[in-house]
Scaffold this active site. Structure first.
Site, short mmCIF file in Angstrom:
data_model
loop_
_atom_site.label_atom_id
_atom_site.label_comp_id
_atom_site.label_asym_id
_atom_site.label_seq_id
_atom_site.Cartn_x
_atom_site.Cartn_y
_atom_site.Cartn_z
N ARG A 23 -2.62 -2.89 -3.24
CA ARG A 23 -3.21 -2.40 -1.98
C ARG A 23 -4.55 -3.06 -1.68
O ARG A 23 -5.45 -2.41 -1.14
CB ARG A 23 -3.40 -0.88 -2.01
CG ARG A 23 -2.13 -0.09 -1.93
CD ARG A 23 -1.69 0.02 -0.47
NE ARG A 23 -0.30 0.46 -0.41
CZ ARG A 23 0.06 1.74 -0.42
NH1 ARG A 23 -0.83 2.67 -0.44
NH2 ARG A 23 1.32 2.05 -0.38
N ARG A 27 -6.71 0.24 3.93
CA ARG A 27 -7.67 0.96 4.77
C ARG A 27 -9.13 0.83 4.36
O ARG A 27 -10.02 1.09 5.14
CB ARG A 27 -7.31 2.44 4.80
CG ARG A 27 -6.36 2.79 5.90
CD ARG A 27 -6.14 4.27 5.92
NE ARG A 27 -5.73 4.72 4.60
CZ ARG A 27 -4.66 5.46 4.36
NH1 ARG A 27 -3.91 5.87 5.34
NH2 ARG A 27 -4.34 5.81 3.14
N ARG A 36 -5.26 -1.79 12.57
CA ARG A 36 -4.39 -0.63 12.59
C ARG A 36 -4.68 0.31 13.76
O ARG A 36 -3.88 1.19 14.05
CB ARG A 36 -4.54 0.15 11.27
CG ARG A 36 -3.66 -0.33 10.17
CD ARG A 36 -2.26 0.28 10.26
NE ARG A 36 -2.24 1.64 9.72
CZ ARG A 36 -2.05 2.72 10.43
NH1 ARG A 36 -1.87 2.64 11.72
NH2 ARG A 36 -2.03 3.91 9.86
N ASP A 72 5.86 -3.38 3.37
CA ASP A 72 5.89 -2.04 2.77
C ASP A 72 7.24 -1.89 2.09
O ASP A 72 8.22 -2.54 2.49
CB ASP A 72 5.69 -0.95 3.83
CG ASP A 72 5.47 0.41 3.16
OD1 ASP A 72 4.32 0.70 2.79
OD2 ASP A 72 6.45 1.16 2.97
N TYR A 147 12.42 8.39 -2.36
CA TYR A 147 12.03 8.67 -0.97
C TYR A 147 13.25 9.05 -0.12
O TYR A 147 13.20 9.95 0.71
CB TYR A 147 11.34 7.45 -0.34
CG TYR A 147 9.89 7.32 -0.75
CD1 TYR A 147 8.93 8.23 -0.30
CD2 TYR A 147 9.46 6.30 -1.59
CE1 TYR A 147 7.61 8.12 -0.69
CE2 TYR A 147 8.14 6.17 -1.98
CZ TYR A 147 7.22 7.08 -1.52
OH TYR A 147 5.91 6.98 -1.90
O1 CP3 Z 1 -2.33 -5.15 -0.15
C1 CP3 Z 1 -1.26 -4.52 -0.21
O2 CP3 Z 1 -0.81 -4.14 -1.31
C2 CP3 Z 1 -0.56 -4.25 1.08
C3 CP3 Z 1 0.91 -4.35 1.07
C4 CP3 Z 1 1.60 -3.04 0.71
C5 CP3 Z 1 1.75 -1.92 1.59
N1 CP3 Z 1 2.57 -1.02 0.97
C6 CP3 Z 1 1.19 -1.73 2.95
C7 CP3 Z 1 0.75 -0.35 3.27
C8 CP3 Z 1 2.27 -2.75 -0.47
C9 CP3 Z 1 2.37 -3.58 -1.74
C10 CP3 Z 1 2.90 -1.47 -0.29
C11 CP3 Z 1 3.78 -0.87 -1.30
C12 CP3 Z 1 4.14 0.54 -1.19
N2 CP3 Z 1 4.37 1.30 -0.08
C13 CP3 Z 1 4.40 1.36 -2.32
C14 CP3 Z 1 4.33 0.90 -3.74
C15 CP3 Z 1 2.91 0.82 -4.20
C16 CP3 Z 1 2.33 2.14 -4.57
O3 CP3 Z 1 1.28 2.46 -3.97
O4 CP3 Z 1 2.86 2.79 -5.45
C17 CP3 Z 1 4.72 2.64 -1.85
C18 CP3 Z 1 5.01 3.85 -2.71
C19 CP3 Z 1 4.71 2.60 -0.43
C20 CP3 Z 1 5.00 3.69 0.53
C21 CP3 Z 1 3.77 4.00 1.29
N3 CP3 Z 1 3.36 3.29 2.40
C22 CP3 Z 1 2.75 4.96 0.99
C23 CP3 Z 1 2.79 5.94 -0.15
C24 CP3 Z 1 1.75 4.80 1.96
C25 CP3 Z 1 0.40 5.53 2.01
C26 CP3 Z 1 0.29 6.53 3.09
C27 CP3 Z 1 -1.18 6.91 3.30
O5 CP3 Z 1 -1.60 6.92 4.46
O6 CP3 Z 1 -1.88 7.16 2.31
C28 CP3 Z 1 2.14 3.76 2.83
C29 CP3 Z 1 1.37 3.22 3.96
C30 CP3 Z 1 0.83 1.85 3.72
N4 CP3 Z 1 1.57 0.74 3.40
C31 CP3 Z 1 -0.54 1.48 3.77
C32 CP3 Z 1 -0.58 0.10 3.51
C33 CP3 Z 1 -1.80 -0.78 3.51
C34 CP3 Z 1 -1.67 2.50 4.02
C35 CP3 Z 1 -2.51 2.30 5.18
C36 CP3 Z 1 -1.97 2.61 6.51
O7 CP3 Z 1 -1.44 3.71 6.77
O8 CP3 Z 1 -2.16 1.73 7.35
#
Ligand code: CP3
Length: 344
Positions: A23, A27, A36, A72, A147
């Site tokens: 990540r 954010r 975003r 994602d 999920y």
């Molecule tokens: O730099 C990076 O790693 C960005 C690329 C990336 C994203 N998601 C973009 C994203 C990666 C590698 C992921 C993987 C991902 N997505 C996982 C595996 C990694 C982990 O954290 O265990 C999982 C479980 C997801 C599913 C998911 N997507 C979650 C749990 C969330 C967070 C929700 C929140 O708001 O807290 C997301 C949203 C997401 N995907 C964000 C990012 C940068 C969060 C920011 C946003 O909402 O814009």
């Protein structure tokens, strides 16, 4: 290309310990929050120029040794015809969770060349804009299944475990479909130019070792088989995996990713010297300020003691609210750490 990350994945000597952060595009970066403001995270991922720029930023700002594709784990699931959204502060929400064989039968086979062409473009742009390796990634079959079955994030994964134990046929069918998808999806990313692959089995720590062996490991192995022989190292990451480390190693990957709940020296000892080790710094340490973060970084490095195949990372993703300067200082400290017999 500056390749110390790839060299470490293969357990070759390195000039400095490589570092990157799960990540790292997220954010906590102002530029990301700006991007975003008018788009969902999935829209950012589907806009190649923007996705490549978001993935490039941390390389410039933090000095990390790898970039991770901006996507994602739900991107290929949506492309299989599943209606979903990613809710801010919550995570993926699946509109019709999977319970029965018919639900699994509705999943379309992934045809990435057709439905995910934007990724080919964003990986190509990213490769051209950084001098470090590009990591492609996928969720591992269990974490994606969790999920799909729960319908969203879960604390205990009770529905997933109940389905696994009580409707074995549905579970095995679902995992068949998902392991083929992950194999196809990761192969596609390597063909598009990814230099390495990480499988995120983020929630697999919810499972007992016997159940892992029976209900998860065969499918993770099949997922990894998609990129066997392609010449790219694979990282196998999970959290809460202290009881699963050896089983995860056996299921696949050249590098095993760990969280902060296990001392990294213990993980190294248990994993042995045929795989690399990544991770471990508690992401919360970065919220506690630079001094705390640097002290704990030093502790991780000292525990590893220059073992070949070490990739510095956090135990899970960068938390919102982390100061980019703290992460940059940690990266600098990792790079300054003297390696036995290594050059500076
Ligand atoms: O730099 C990076 O790693 C960005 C690329 C990336 C994203 N998601 C973009 C994203 C990666 C590698 C992921 C993987 C991902 N997505 C996982 C595996 C990694 C982990 O954290 O265990 C999982 C479980 C997801 C599913 C998911 N997507 C979650 C749990 C969330 C967070 C929700 C929140 O708001 O807290 C997301 C949203 C997401 N995907 C964000 C990012 C940068 C969060 C920011 C946003 O909402 O814009």
């Amino acid at each position: 290309m500056q390749d110390r990350f790839l060299r470490a994945c293969w357990r070759k000597p390195v000039d400095r310990t490589p570092a990157w952060y799960m990540r790292q595009a997220g954010r906590y970066l102002l530029e990301y929050r700006d991007a975003r403001a008018e788009r969902t995270v999935l829209e950012v991922a589907k806009t190649p120029k923007l996705a490549a720029e978001m993935a490039r930023l941390p390389v410039e700002k933090l000095g990390v040794d790898a970039a991770i594709v901006f996507a994602d784990i739900m991107i290929p699931i949506e492309a299989m015809g599943v209606s979903l959204e990613i809710r801010e502060g919550i995570g993926p929400v699946i509109h019709k969770p999977i319970q029965e064989t018919e639900d699994v039968a509705r999943l379309r086979a992934l045809d990435p060349e057709r439905s995910l062409a934007f990724l080919t473009e964003s990986i190509g742009l990213l490769r051209d804009s950084v001098d470090v390796p590009v990591i492609g990634f996928s969720g591992a079959p269990f974490t994606i299944a969790s999920y799909l079955v729960e319908g969203g994030p879960s604390r205990d994964f009770a529905k997933t475990r109940a389905l696994m134990f009580g409707k074995e046929k549905v579970w095995h069918r679902l995992m068949d479909v998902l392991s083929d998808m992950v194999a196809t999806y990761t192969r596609f990313q390597v063909r598009a130019g990814a230099h390495a692959i990480q499988l995120f089995d983020s929630w697999v720590g919810a499972i007992a070792p016997d159940d892992y062996a029976r209900y998860v490991a065969p499918y993770t192995r099949r997922a990894f088989a998609g990129t066997n022989g392609m010449g790219v190292p694979r990282i196998h990451f999970g959290t809460n995996t202290a009881s699963l480390l050896e089983a995860m190693r056996a299921a696949g990957g050249e590098v095993i990713g760990i969280d902060w709940r296990i001392p990294i020296d213990e993980a190294c000892r248990r994993l042995g010297d045929r795989v690399g080790v990544q991770g471990n710094l508690d992401p919360a340490a970065l919220l506690a300020g630079k001094d705390v973060a640097l002290a704990r970084t030093g502790d991780v490095l000292a525990r590893v003691g220059g073992r070949p195949g070490h990739i510095f990372n956090l135990g899970h993703g960068v938390l919102p609210g982390t100061a980019p300067e703290t992460l940059a200082a940690v990266t600098e400290a990792v790079h300054a750490y003297p390696l036995p017999g290594g050059l500076a």
